[in-house]
Design a protein around this motif. Structure first.
Motif, PDB file in Angstrom:
ATOM      1  N   GLN A 141     -40.960 -96.694  32.125  1.00  0.00           N
ATOM      2  CA  GLN A 141     -40.868 -97.598  30.983  1.00  0.00           C
ATOM      3  C   GLN A 141     -42.048 -97.486  30.016  1.00  0.00           C
ATOM      4  O   GLN A 141     -41.883 -97.489  28.800  1.00  0.00           O
ATOM      5  CB  GLN A 141     -40.852 -99.027  31.540  1.00  0.00           C
ATOM      6  N   ASP A 142     -43.238 -97.365  30.594  1.00  0.00           N
ATOM      7  CA  ASP A 142     -44.429 -97.305  29.737  1.00  0.00           C
ATOM      8  C   ASP A 142     -44.910 -95.866  29.573  1.00  0.00           C
ATOM      9  O   ASP A 142     -46.051 -95.640  29.166  1.00  0.00           O
ATOM     10  CB  ASP A 142     -45.541 -98.175  30.314  1.00  0.00           C
ATOM     11  N   GLY A 143     -44.041 -94.894  29.897  1.00  0.00           N
ATOM     12  CA  GLY A 143     -44.364 -93.498  29.639  1.00  0.00           C
ATOM     13  C   GLY A 143     -45.290 -92.854  30.657  1.00  0.00           C
ATOM     14  O   GLY A 143     -45.646 -91.678  30.528  1.00  0.00           O
ATOM     15  N   ARG A 144     -45.673 -93.638  31.709  1.00  0.00           N
ATOM     16  CA  ARG A 144     -46.577 -93.071  32.707  1.00  0.00           C
ATOM     17  C   ARG A 144     -45.879 -92.002  33.546  1.00  0.00           C
ATOM     18  O   ARG A 144     -44.660 -92.070  33.758  1.00  0.00           O
ATOM     19  CB  ARG A 144     -47.019 -94.167  33.674  1.00  0.00           C
ATOM     20  N   ALA A 145     -46.655 -91.041  34.073  1.00  0.00           N
ATOM     21  CA  ALA A 145     -46.134 -90.140  35.101  1.00  0.00           C
ATOM     22  C   ALA A 145     -45.927 -90.930  36.389  1.00  0.00           C
ATOM     23  O   ALA A 145     -46.514 -92.002  36.580  1.00  0.00           O
ATOM     24  CB  ALA A 145     -47.126 -88.997  35.346  1.00  0.00           C
ATOM     25  N   PHE A 146     -45.085 -90.395  37.281  1.00  0.00           N
ATOM     26  CA  PHE A 146     -44.755 -91.146  38.494  1.00  0.00           C
ATOM     27  C   PHE A 146     -45.966 -91.351  39.402  1.00  0.00           C
ATOM     28  O   PHE A 146     -46.003 -92.269  40.194  1.00  0.00           O
ATOM     29  CB  PHE A 146     -43.616 -90.447  39.244  1.00  0.00           C
ATOM     30  N   ASP A 147     -46.960 -90.485  39.271  1.00  0.00           N
ATOM     31  CA  ASP A 147     -48.143 -90.621  40.132  1.00  0.00           C
ATOM     32  C   ASP A 147     -49.352 -91.097  39.333  1.00  0.00           C
ATOM     33  O   ASP A 147     -50.494 -90.823  39.712  1.00  0.00           O
ATOM     34  CB  ASP A 147     -48.436 -89.292  40.829  1.00  0.00           C
ATOM     35  N   GLU A 148     -49.071 -91.826  38.245  1.00  0.00           N
ATOM     36  CA  GLU A 148     -50.163 -92.232  37.362  1.00  0.00           C
ATOM     37  C   GLU A 148     -50.437 -93.731  37.471  1.00  0.00           C
ATOM     38  O   GLU A 148     -49.515 -94.549  37.465  1.00  0.00           O
ATOM     39  CB  GLU A 148     -49.766 -91.886  35.913  1.00  0.00           C
ATOM     40  N   LEU A 149     -51.728 -94.068  37.562  1.00  0.00           N
ATOM     41  CA  LEU A 149     -52.141 -95.478  37.541  1.00  0.00           C
ATOM     42  C   LEU A 149     -51.982 -96.060  36.136  1.00  0.00           C
ATOM     43  O   LEU A 149     -52.033 -95.327  35.143  1.00  0.00           O
ATOM     44  CB  LEU A 149     -53.623 -95.610  37.904  1.00  0.00           C
ATOM     45  N   ARG A 150     -51.845 -97.370  36.057  1.00  0.00           N
ATOM     46  CA  ARG A 150     -52.007 -98.026  34.767  1.00  0.00           C
ATOM     47  C   ARG A 150     -53.485 -97.964  34.365  1.00  0.00           C
ATOM     48  O   ARG A 150     -54.347 -97.782  35.235  1.00  0.00           O
ATOM     49  CB  ARG A 150     -51.568 -99.498  34.864  1.00  0.00           C
ATOM     50  N   PRO A 151     -53.816 -98.156  33.083  1.00  0.00           N
ATOM     51  CA  PRO A 151     -55.228 -98.195  32.697  1.00  0.00           C
ATOM     52  C   PRO A 151     -55.948 -99.309  33.459  1.00  0.00           C
ATOM     53  O   PRO A 151     -55.428-100.427  33.566  1.00  0.00           O
ATOM     54  CB  PRO A 151     -55.194 -98.532  31.202  1.00  0.00           C
ATOM     55  N   VAL A 152     -57.117 -98.995  33.983  1.00  0.00           N
ATOM     56  CA  VAL A 152     -57.880 -99.962  34.779  1.00  0.00           C
ATOM     57  C   VAL A 152     -59.209-100.247  34.100  1.00  0.00           C
ATOM     58  O   VAL A 152     -59.919 -99.325  33.708  1.00  0.00           O
ATOM     59  CB  VAL A 152     -58.159 -99.414  36.194  1.00  0.00           C
ATOM     60  N   THR A 153     -59.509-101.529  33.924  1.00  0.00           N
ATOM     61  CA  THR A 153     -60.819-101.915  33.400  1.00  0.00           C
ATOM     62  C   THR A 153     -61.430-102.919  34.357  1.00  0.00           C
ATOM     63  O   THR A 153     -60.764-103.881  34.748  1.00  0.00           O
ATOM     64  CB  THR A 153     -60.687-102.601  32.022  1.00  0.00           C
ATOM     65  N   ILE A 203     -60.955-107.798  36.774  1.00  0.00           N
ATOM     66  CA  ILE A 203     -60.275-106.512  36.890  1.00  0.00           C
ATOM     67  C   ILE A 203     -58.933-106.607  36.165  1.00  0.00           C
ATOM     68  O   ILE A 203     -58.174-107.563  36.346  1.00  0.00           O
ATOM     69  CB  ILE A 203     -60.095-106.064  38.362  1.00  0.00           C
ATOM     70  N   GLN A 204     -58.679-105.602  35.304  1.00  0.00           N
ATOM     71  CA  GLN A 204     -57.404-105.511  34.590  1.00  0.00           C
ATOM     72  C   GLN A 204     -56.737-104.192  34.967  1.00  0.00           C
ATOM     73  O   GLN A 204     -57.336-103.115  34.824  1.00  0.00           O
ATOM     74  CB  GLN A 204     -57.636-105.558  33.073  1.00  0.00           C
ATOM     75  N   CYS A 205     -55.530-104.266  35.482  1.00  0.00           N
ATOM     76  CA  CYS A 205     -54.730-103.079  35.782  1.00  0.00           C
ATOM     77  C   CYS A 205     -53.485-103.245  34.923  1.00  0.00           C
ATOM     78  O   CYS A 205     -52.596-104.019  35.279  1.00  0.00           O
ATOM     79  CB  CYS A 205     -54.351-103.017  37.249  1.00  0.00           C
ATOM     80  N   GLY A 206     -53.439-102.539  33.819  1.00  0.00           N
ATOM     81  CA  GLY A 206     -52.386-102.822  32.854  1.00  0.00           C
ATOM     82  C   GLY A 206     -52.507-104.276  32.440  1.00  0.00           C
ATOM     83  O   GLY A 206     -53.602-104.743  32.088  1.00  0.00           O
ATOM     84  N   ASP A 207     -51.416-105.029  32.507  1.00  0.00           N
ATOM     85  CA  ASP A 207     -51.465-106.433  32.098  1.00  0.00           C
ATOM     86  C   ASP A 207     -51.861-107.382  33.222  1.00  0.00           C
ATOM     87  O   ASP A 207     -51.912-108.592  33.019  1.00  0.00           O
ATOM     88  CB  ASP A 207     -50.100-106.856  31.535  1.00  0.00           C
ATOM     89  N   THR A 208     -52.066-106.875  34.399  1.00  0.00           N
ATOM     90  CA  THR A 208     -52.531-107.720  35.507  1.00  0.00           C
ATOM     91  C   THR A 208     -54.026-107.981  35.344  1.00  0.00           C
ATOM     92  O   THR A 208     -54.795-107.045  35.150  1.00  0.00           O
ATOM     93  CB  THR A 208     -52.215-107.037  36.847  1.00  0.00           C
ATOM     94  N   MET A 209     -54.391-109.264  35.391  1.00  0.00           N
ATOM     95  CA  MET A 209     -55.814-109.642  35.237  1.00  0.00           C
ATOM     96  C   MET A 209     -56.221-110.567  36.374  1.00  0.00           C
ATOM     97  O   MET A 209     -55.648-111.646  36.511  1.00  0.00           O
ATOM     98  CB  MET A 209     -56.013-110.424  33.931  1.00  0.00           C
ATOM     99  N   VAL A 210     -57.226-110.185  37.135  1.00  0.00           N
ATOM    100  CA  VAL A 210     -57.690-111.015  38.249  1.00  0.00           C
ATOM    101  C   VAL A 210     -59.192-111.224  38.113  1.00  0.00           C
ATOM    102  O   VAL A 210     -59.940-110.259  37.932  1.00  0.00           O
ATOM    103  CB  VAL A 210     -57.378-110.356  39.613  1.00  0.00           C
ATOM    104  N   LEU A 211     -59.602-112.487  38.201  1.00  0.00           N
ATOM    105  CA  LEU A 211     -61.020-112.821  38.212  1.00  0.00           C
ATOM    106  C   LEU A 211     -61.474-112.901  39.664  1.00  0.00           C
ATOM    107  O   LEU A 211     -60.929-113.691  40.445  1.00  0.00           O
ATOM    108  CB  LEU A 211     -61.236-114.163  37.492  1.00  0.00           C
TER     109      LEU A 211
END
Lengths: 238, 238, 238, 238, 238, 238
Positions: D4-16, D31-39
């Motif tokens: 859906q977001d154009g990633r390869a099947f073995d690709e992580l979402r952007p991580v910050t 930590i942000q993994c794509g739209d997931t945000m955890v404090l």
């Protein structure tokens, strides 16, 4: 040997019942048995719990002690997040006793909840709740009839409750706290106006007791209940 | 007229007590009274609650029904966040009954908790809990003596419990659920080996009852308790 | 080196499943795996939770240990007012595992709740709950078909569960408590009758583990699950 | 077919990972993994729970979602008076994973609690909690060393977590919510810097899965975990 | 004498409001007032509580601090099974303040819940919740209008909140924690864009205060609220 | 225009304070303000909460309404397992107000808990709790001095509370329920005997209010508080 407060062994403490102590409840009274003070309020709702047969009503009771009703302050149930098991036991007894007084078909699809809140506890709070709770219940039923909500008063018979016990091997009526706390045997008895038993609970606190002793305690309770009945009749003019 | 299961009016259901049903508890048994099955486990701890006098011990009980012990599934207490008020009432009765069996000074600073978990309920679970709970308690006390932890067995006397009731105006012993659910009067009686009463609870479910009826029910219970006592003696060899 | 109880490293403990251990539940069994004993009861209700699509059914599980199932007594959840987090984790695993066994459309608008109550715990209670829970579930489904409530048995496939672990660097099947409590790696595996995985949970308790070690543990579990499957087939005659 | 977001099947979402996002905690990060945000916040206390051996430390985790972290608002745990069972399951996983990273003897008698609060959830919150939680834990340990409270850093190895799953028969790494919600198989894998497994949880949501499929998912996770490890190394400069 | 951070006595801390900080809520912002950080999310539901008149809407608020928002970690409400009484007090204040901003008839049968979760607390969290909560509420209302769900924006007026206090006999605006914790008098004031008062709460922490002092604190708050209003106008372009 | 009960706009309802209404509490009174009735009990304990400095004491308050104190019955907190948020808010106000009256060093390491239980609620229960609570507190302190437990009375000054509001654009003192329920503005004010403010809470229920209106309401409260002070002085003879 006499009792601490000079009473005879088969004598009740002075009883005062103030009807309509609070004004919003459909029926209410403050009952005082010696230093024991219980505020009893009857509340009527136009619905019944799911287990009740269609067309019939329901009567239930709740019992609680104010935190400083006793010699020592108790934490509120809500601060412990638990209904006191003692309160659970007592409110089941009060509920069964008062339910027995009502013709559920005549009550129709209403629930009457009797709240018994102990303002001061000096022994006998559960039986005072029964005796005072009956007055509150009875006043509420009368109000429902007067308001034309019920065709007929659903009260089937009077209900009173009193305790007796054996202290220092002596059976005695209506234990106050100083007696109750060292009683060998403790028995509560709820009766109707015919002197028939509705609820009976006896406990050997310090020792077991014989069937004969048990019968003697029931006889003492029957005497006390007759006197409480007269006080109820006076208050309720019925 | 006979009873549904062909029993005489003063006849107990078949009773089986399997001692040491589980292996970790200091004492345990599975008690079956007809289709009623209760697992009773006694657990010993080396401490007592704050209200217990120094040097003395304590005995307490907990009672619970498994969710599908009955005809319909009940939600667990934890999913309602409330101890069932009925369980609260029952475990207070079981605790008082079993406490009466023990010399707390001989027990020393130990607490014995009797867990009564109903695997299947078909009437009489509270009195089965008392009768089975006594076996678990007694086995645990023996283990404490055998392990040299106690100098002397703290059991003062046997304790058994049974119910009786009036169904269709007929007094009968040991009500099963199909009888209990339409009983007019229901009475539970806990006794020691001398036939003395430790706990007595009677309720007029459908009608009030006379002192004579109450005495007749106690007599029926006394017969049942004698038979339960013999079964306990057999199991415990004491 | 052999195991404490003389078992081979790939050997299950003796397993006994007693179907219909209690009589009110639509399906029930007592499963014993060595000293682990779990009572599994399946209860059917004619309603489903709100999130379930119209026309479909639901399967859920609850898991609990009796207070004295273990070497030490645990306080009941209700006395702590918290579902044990371990129980929460386990009942989610059991629920997912058993849901996978059922065709929810064939089940129709019914909920089946599987209560798994551990009477005695000696390791492997969660996988015993899955294996025994499937038997209870399957018996209940059969009863629904026999009663004409369901047109067709909604069971899609068998479900069994077993654990394996690494103890003292040795992979072994079906850990009992004395092994489990010092395992370096612990893995639970739930499978269907084709040996496919439904649930897999592995934990490095004392150290991390390699993918190869993990595969070896899954192979051990596959062997155990095949044997449990045969026992289920025997019991269920299907 | 692509994602859906154009990633390869073995690709992580952007991580910050933003270290020290809040200032009072001994260690923290967002930590942000794509739209997931955890404090993730690590808090140090100078005491340990009773079950911890003398001289040793303890690490535990708590996990919670803010009410509007998701597409629909959820009621807070406190308004239901129940820890969400899903949160209970997850915080046990996070706690076990992070405990594995620490030498408890080097930690000494301190407890480190890692609070993982999900500000926004779009799949993978439990593994993001592990990966971010390790950063918070590691920063807190460093602070303890810098403050002279610990002689030596108690971190034994890095810990990262990531999920993989099978969607439309295609194995893929790091599922976002739109993939996760229709995954056939879902697997979470926590690893150390050697690529060894610390925690593994796999669930057949829509169908069972073979041992080969399971291994393929672990391989995908291993790739993702290596990349997360590099991000952690960058942040932590260790 | 100047303030710890060099501010003038009538000067706000730097304020930043980041609208749409999270993406699922109908309206959200992160408000930072100095080191105080609150995440405010507005969630819309298509139903109202029972006490709301037909056709009208409802606005309510919930307030909570993350466990490590402060200098010391606090246990979560759910682990104590009690909503913090301080949170209860604050969320009632925030709810009343924001309800005052909305024309309930224009809102129609929707409930908007404003969740205010404190990520970091350094004084003034309750008034930051009001100011940020208004932004989230306003964004959510705009979205309802843009989606054609509401015909007209139900916002009646702006709402901002700020605190003032007396520290070392000196009245000052917008106390940070180091000032708040030793304030003699603490006053919170919520106002609309006309400078009229919506909520006022003043407490003599160390000493009582005169009506004149109280008026001076309200004047300080009025100045702060005017500045917060300008920041809101900027963000909301209204 | 006059008030429903004929009172002037700046006139209190009739106030009666019955000291020592119950006998076990160290101090108690029943306060009646019109139809509002609150039982206030002060209980002394020989310990303080952990946050209190060594050698100092503590004063706290609890507030609750009996189930049928109002026009409709409310469920008890314990049946909802939640302290009513309104009660939480009020008991924090009462606690702060009464704490301000006491010199904590003179009180020494004692905690005084003031239980305020509303028997009947007709508006103004929170301020009646402050006024009556002070009497109970003061009686308890006197008893501690008389018993030689305290060297000196720790009461620093009197504390009274009263409400005022704007109804139909008319400011008025001491709102009863029928006024309170349609008030545009509602303000509670707690003062000491110098007329200085200890607590102030104002809410725009129907509309915002100006600083001038707020001052007028404080002036009304000041008049009411002076009269309540005289009643307290009479009762307490101090």
């Amino acid at each position: 040997m006499t009792r601490q407060d000079g009473r005879a062994f088969d004598e009740l403490r002075p009883v005062t019942i103030t009807p309509n102590f609070v004004k919003f409840a459909e029926g209410s009274c403050l009952i005082q048995c010696g230093d024991t003070m219980v505020l009893c309020c009857a509340s009527v709702e136009d619905k019944v719990p799911p287990h009740v047969p269609e067309g019939a009503g329901w009567v239930t009771a709740e019992y609680s002690m104010l935190p400083r009703a006793n010699r020592e302050r108790s934490r509120r149930d809500i601060s412990k997040l638990k209904l006191s098991p003692r309160s659970a036991e007592i409110q089941r007894l009060v509920g069964r006793s008062l339910r027995a007084a009502v013709d559920m078909n005549k009550l129709g699809e209403h629930t009457i909840t009797i709240d018994c809140d102990v303002l001061q506890g000096d022994g006998g709070t559960r039986t005072a709740s029964v005796t005072g709770g009956f007055v509150a219940l009875s006043l509420a039923c009368r109000k429902l009839v007067e308001a034309g909500i019920l065709a007929e008063d659903p009260i089937r018979h009077f209900v009173t409750g009193v305790s007796a016990g054996i202290v220092d091997e002596q059976p005695m009526l209506d234990l106050q706290y100083s007696e109750d706390s060292r009683a060998q045997v403790d028995l509560n008895c709820v009766m109707n106006e015919l002197g028939e038993i509705i609820e009976l609970q006896g406990t050997g606190e310090g020792r077991a007791f014989t069937a004969e002793e048990q019968q003697e305690l029931v006889r003492l309770c029957a005497k006390g209940n007759r006197e409480l009945l007269n006080i109820q009749r006076e208050i309720l003019k019925r």
